[in-house]
Design a protein around this motif. Structure first.
Motif, PDB file in Angstrom:
ATOM      1  N   TYR A  62       0.828  -1.198   0.000  1.00  0.00           N
ATOM      2  CA  TYR A  62       0.000   0.000   0.000  1.00  0.00           C
ATOM      3  C   TYR A  62       0.864   1.250   0.000  1.00  0.00           C
ATOM      4  CZ  TYR A  62      -4.369  -2.499   0.916  1.00  0.00           C
ATOM      5  OH  TYR A  62      -5.471  -3.292   0.810  1.00  0.00           O
ATOM      6  N   HIS A  90     -13.319  -3.122   6.215  1.00  0.00           N
ATOM      7  CA  HIS A  90     -12.661  -2.728   4.963  1.00  0.00           C
ATOM      8  C   HIS A  90     -13.531  -1.665   4.294  1.00  0.00           C
ATOM      9  CE1 HIS A  90     -11.048  -4.205   0.787  1.00  0.00           C
ATOM     10  NE2 HIS A  90     -10.541  -3.046   1.133  1.00  0.00           N
ATOM     11  N   HIS A  92     -13.749   1.687   1.418  1.00  0.00           N
ATOM     12  CA  HIS A  92     -13.261   2.587   0.373  1.00  0.00           C
ATOM     13  C   HIS A  92     -14.159   3.815   0.362  1.00  0.00           C
ATOM     14  CE1 HIS A  92     -10.956  -0.541  -2.265  1.00  0.00           C
ATOM     15  NE2 HIS A  92     -10.638  -0.613  -0.981  1.00  0.00           N
ATOM     16  N   HIS A 106      -8.583   3.563  -0.299  1.00  0.00           N
ATOM     17  CA  HIS A 106      -8.788   2.603   0.795  1.00  0.00           C
ATOM     18  C   HIS A 106      -8.548   3.353   2.110  1.00  0.00           C
ATOM     19  CE1 HIS A 106      -7.911  -1.536   2.553  1.00  0.00           C
ATOM     20  NE2 HIS A 106      -7.220  -0.781   3.383  1.00  0.00           N
TER      21      HIS A 106
END
Ligand code: ZN
Length: 143
Positions: A62, A90, A92, A106
């Protein structure tokens, strides 16, 4: 090979996240308090700053960037599953800036809420579980 989970029972939660809270940590706390281990997330709102990352598919790591500005949450999408026995959130986001430009990525820790209206669609039944995937370098759903 694809991994599929099936659900017939959903419990919907609407949650207003507190101002100045950390987006990722607060959603994780809410899920842990309500014992939510499988869910789909969506939301809108505004952030005071954000830490976003982009996954470099060649380097398999990342790249992180801090955005020190006020932004609207145009779209928040995510899910909740289990990773190493723990609730894993998780998310976005697509964010708009004061010049109406879009950025996104993200969501990482150190993303500060101004306001957020969150929909947690809790899925009753099987728990999706994340395991390390060699091909991508990511922790993905696997049975
Ligand atoms: Zn992601």
């Amino acid at each position: 090979m694809q991994t599929t989970y099936h659900y017939t029972d959903t419990l919907n939660h609407l949650v207003r996240l507190p101002k100045d809270s950390d987006l990722l940590q607060t959603i994780k706390n809410v899920c842990e308090e309500k014992s939510i281990t499988s869910a789909v997330l969506s939301g809108i709102g505004a952030l005071q700053h954000a830490t976003l990352s982009y996954y470099d598919q060649h380097a398999k790591k990342y790249e992180e960037r801090f955005f020190d500005q006020h932004m609207e949450i145009i779209s928040l999408n995510g899910n909740v599953s289990l990773r190493e026995g723990e609730v894993f959130v998780h998310i976005h986001v697509g964010l708009s800036t004061e010049t109406f430009e879009m950025i996104g990525g993200h969501v990482m820790p150190d993303t500060k809420v101004f306001a957020c209206e969150l929909h947690i669609a809790e899925l009753k039944g099987e728990n999706p579980v994340r395991k390390y995937d060699d091909a991508t370098g990511l922790y993905l759903w696997e049975k």
